[in-house]
Design an enzyme around this catalytic site. Structure first.
Site, short mmCIF file in Angstrom:
data_model
loop_
_atom_site.label_atom_id
_atom_site.label_comp_id
_atom_site.label_asym_id
_atom_site.label_seq_id
_atom_site.Cartn_x
_atom_site.Cartn_y
_atom_site.Cartn_z
N CYS A 80 0.86 -1.18 0.00
CA CYS A 80 0.00 0.00 0.00
C CYS A 80 0.90 1.23 0.00
O CYS A 80 1.56 1.52 1.01
CB CYS A 80 -0.92 0.00 1.22
SG CYS A 80 -1.98 1.45 1.33
N HIS A 173 -2.93 -4.62 -10.62
CA HIS A 173 -3.65 -3.43 -11.08
C HIS A 173 -4.07 -3.60 -12.54
O HIS A 173 -3.32 -4.15 -13.36
CB HIS A 173 -2.76 -2.19 -10.98
CG HIS A 173 -2.47 -1.78 -9.57
ND1 HIS A 173 -3.27 -0.92 -8.87
CD2 HIS A 173 -1.49 -2.16 -8.72
CE1 HIS A 173 -2.78 -0.76 -7.64
NE2 HIS A 173 -1.70 -1.51 -7.54
N GLU A 222 -10.47 0.37 -5.46
CA GLU A 222 -9.45 -0.39 -4.75
C GLU A 222 -9.98 -1.76 -4.32
O GLU A 222 -11.06 -1.87 -3.75
CB GLU A 222 -8.97 0.39 -3.52
CG GLU A 222 -7.67 -0.11 -2.97
CD GLU A 222 -7.01 0.88 -2.02
OE1 GLU A 222 -6.11 0.44 -1.27
OE2 GLU A 222 -7.37 2.07 -2.02
N CYS A 231 -4.70 6.00 -4.33
CA CYS A 231 -4.05 4.70 -4.22
C CYS A 231 -2.61 4.88 -4.71
O CYS A 231 -2.38 5.18 -5.88
CB CYS A 231 -4.77 3.64 -5.06
SG CYS A 231 -3.96 2.01 -5.04
N GLY A 234 -1.57 2.27 -7.15
CA GLY A 234 -2.33 2.52 -8.37
C GLY A 234 -1.77 3.67 -9.17
O GLY A 234 -1.73 3.64 -10.41
#
Length: 297
Positions: A80, A173, A222, A231, A234
């Site tokens: 994360c 992703h 997410e 994110c 992301g």
């Protein structure tokens, strides 16, 4: 169970991606699995603290600390980007780390974070997120030609079909370049794509609007959390896909609903992410035989 257990926490956010941070390095009165099981209740924005996830800081034999990431649906994330900056801030600002860098172990590996104090007293953090993973088997996805899964068609009945680009930043992703991303029905297409059969471990989804050679606008669905304001992984995946498809240069500002991140990648090696981490408030989860209460300090 004792009559009352008290669990201290820090509410934090990175560009609006918010977390309940629990420091369990010295003592944690409950198990990590208890926090995982209670994640839906603790993260609930109406009846709980409210968050996109729970970050638990733990001892590490490989780094300054280890981070576990629990989503509101009880799943565990490998990495994360916004969360790692929040943990780095705890280590840097509250635990006496003065060396300008910390290392944090995640399920995606050990990540190095450097930081500097700005003139207003806040901090900026730069995270080496590691090299992107492009091989379909390692992302994982069933799409692609075995070498990459860029420029692949993917069906989405709520909106027809898209051309996607699959990238892993330690977590999967699906990046989709679109026009006006604010007009997309993310609440309908997001859950469908997250659970698309082409992704054995589900996937995060980014819709990306190219504003210029050095700026993207991104909206995120997410995995395990739904629509979030930002994110970090992301943003990195979006920039990698943009660079590989010739849409941007190597340093890009990514504008997310919660704020901006700066992403750098020279086409090989690690992706660098720069952004803030903010403490919102501190509190306590009080657990008794009658239930859970939340106290703001």
């Amino acid at each position: 169970m004792r009559e009352r257990l008290a669990i201290g926490f820090i509410k934090m956010h990175g560009t609006g991606n918010d977390f309940i941070v629990v420091d369990g390095r010295s003592f944690l009165p409950v198990t990590e699995e208890w926090l995982k099981e209670k994640a839906p209740e603790l993260c609930n924005r109406h009846f709980g603290i409210g968050a996109d996830g729970i970050l638990v800081i733990l001892p590490s034999e490989r780094a300054d600390a280890r981070m576990r990431i629990f989503n509101p649906d009880k799943s565990e994330a490998e990495s994360c980007g916004n969360g790692i900056r929040c943990v780095a801030r705890v280590l840097a600002c509250h635990q006496g780390h003065q060396k300008g860098c910390v290392s944090i172990e995640t399920l995606a590996g050990v990540q190095a974070v450097t930081y500097e104090r700005e003139s207003d007293g806040n901090f900026r953090f730069t995270v080496d997120m590691g090299p992107p993973i492009l091989e379909p088997e390692r992302i994982p996805t069933l799409l692609g030609d075995g070498r990459t899964a860029l420029n692949v068609p993917i069906s989405c009945p709520p909106a027809g079909s898209f051309v996607g680009h699959c990238v892993s930043m330690g977590n999967p992703h699906l990046v989709i370049f679109a026009g006006a991303v604010d007009e997309l029905p993310l609440e309908r297409v997001g859950p469908f794509l997250e659970n698309h059969p082409a992704f054995p471990k589900r996937t995060n989804v980014e819709f990306v609007e190219v504003l210029s050679r050095d700026r993207l606008r991104v909206r995120v669905w997410e995995r395990g959390a739904g629509i979030t304001l930002a994110c970090g992984t992301g943003a990195c995946a979006s920039v990698v896909a943009a660079i590989l498809t010739g849409r941007t240069d190597n340093t890009v500002t990514v504008s997310l609903p919660g704020g901006d991140l700066t992403i750098q990648w020279n086409g090989e090696g690690g992706v660098l992410m720069n952004g803030p981490a903010v403490e919102v408030f501190r509190g306590e989860v009080s657990v008794t035989r009658k239930g859970i209460n939340f106290l703001k300090r």
